[in-house]
Scaffold this motif. Structure first.
Motif, short mmCIF file in Angstrom:
data_model
loop_
_atom_site.label_atom_id
_atom_site.label_comp_id
_atom_site.label_asym_id
_atom_site.label_seq_id
_atom_site.Cartn_x
_atom_site.Cartn_y
_atom_site.Cartn_z
N ALA A 192 11.26 0.53 -9.80
CA ALA A 192 10.81 -0.25 -10.97
C ALA A 192 9.72 0.50 -11.74
CB ALA A 192 10.31 -1.62 -10.52
N ASN A 193 9.06 1.43 -11.07
CA ASN A 193 7.94 2.14 -11.69
C ASN A 193 8.19 3.62 -11.98
OD1 ASN A 193 5.56 0.17 -11.70
ND2 ASN A 193 6.38 -0.06 -9.64
N LEU A 194 9.19 4.19 -11.33
CA LEU A 194 9.49 5.61 -11.49
C LEU A 194 10.97 5.81 -11.68
CD1 LEU A 194 7.62 7.31 -8.49
CD2 LEU A 194 6.94 7.41 -10.88
N PHE A 200 6.38 15.05 -2.75
CA PHE A 200 7.05 13.77 -2.96
C PHE A 200 8.48 13.77 -2.40
CE2 PHE A 200 9.06 10.48 -5.79
CZ PHE A 200 8.41 9.40 -5.22
N GLY A 201 9.19 14.85 -2.56
CA GLY A 201 10.55 14.94 -2.04
C GLY A 201 10.61 14.72 -0.54
N LEU A 233 0.84 -1.20 0.00
CA LEU A 233 0.00 0.00 0.00
C LEU A 233 0.87 1.25 0.00
CD1 LEU A 233 -2.86 1.19 0.10
CD2 LEU A 233 -2.72 1.09 2.61
N ALA A 234 1.98 1.20 0.73
CA ALA A 234 2.92 2.33 0.74
C ALA A 234 3.43 2.61 -0.67
CB ALA A 234 4.09 2.06 1.69
N LEU A 293 1.36 7.41 -6.40
CA LEU A 293 0.40 8.50 -6.62
C LEU A 293 0.97 9.84 -6.17
CD1 LEU A 293 -2.91 6.77 -5.51
CD2 LEU A 293 -2.32 7.50 -7.82
N LEU A 294 1.69 9.83 -5.06
CA LEU A 294 2.26 11.07 -4.53
C LEU A 294 3.44 11.57 -5.37
CD1 LEU A 294 2.16 10.29 -0.71
CD2 LEU A 294 0.79 11.99 -1.93
N ALA A 295 3.95 10.74 -6.25
CA ALA A 295 5.09 11.14 -7.08
C ALA A 295 4.76 12.36 -7.93
CB ALA A 295 5.53 9.98 -7.97
#
Length: 186
Positions: free
Chosen positions: A100-102, A75-76, A61-62, A68-70
């Motif tokens: 892996a996603n960002l 986000f920083g 979940l994190a 989403l918060l990226a």
């Protein structure tokens, strides 16, 4: 009925910071996040300081929330919290899945790797230290193989870490991987 469902989802979001969610609870929150509903609005209630609890109790979940918060200005702050968290399997899992996603800033990745290495060095119990050295080596191997990290930037630190822990099989494997890449030393 809708009011009740929203209330339950809001409580689940708070509960996720306190205990491991059951799979159906996690799926309900994940679906809500994907749909951009009430749970997405609840993200504003997740302060960066609450992130370690969420990572510890519900790492998947994190990851979903951090992805989403990226897109936000905050986000920083969340990355800084990840950087300063105590080393754990869950924190490495979260960072690995996010990378892996960002495309994260290289500086963050390098600082996180250095933090992992320092944390391993500071563990006094040998059994615990060996366990974490193995985990960090597997984590670093994944980052290198997935080309998430520019090895040249931190080659010396990783090699020194591998040499310091050369009795651990995963460290030896990581060292061999570094040598097989034929990376030029700086």
């Amino acid at each position: 009925k809708q009011w009740y469902q929203r209330r339950v989802r809001g409580k689940l979001f708070i509960l996720a910071q306190r205990q491991v969610l059951e799979p159906r609870q996690y799926e309900l929150l994940k679906q809500e996040l994907c749909e951009g509903g009430e749970a997405l609005q609840n993200l504003s209630s997740l302060s960066p300081s609450a992130l370690p609890k969420l990572v510890d109790k519900n790492p998947s979940l994190a990851v979903d929330i951090l992805l989403l918060l990226a897109q936000t200005q905050q986000f920083g702050e969340y990355l800084t919290i990840l950087l300063n968290m105590e080393l754990s399997l869950h924190s490495m899992e979260v960072v690995n899945k996010i990378t892996a996603n960002l495309e994260l800033p290289p500086q963050f990745i390098h600082l996180y790797i250095r933090s992992c290495i320092t944390s391993c060095t500071n563990i006094t119990d040998k059994s615990t230290q060996h366990r974490f050295v193995r985990l960090v080596c597997v984590f670093l191997t994944a980052l290198i193989r997935n080309q998430v990290v520019n090895v040249q930037d931190i080659l010396i630190e990783i090699q020194a870490f591998c040499i310091d822990h050369s009795r651990i099989r995963e460290a030896t494997g990581l060292f061999r991987l570094l040598k097989s890449l034929d990376v030029k030393e700086i």
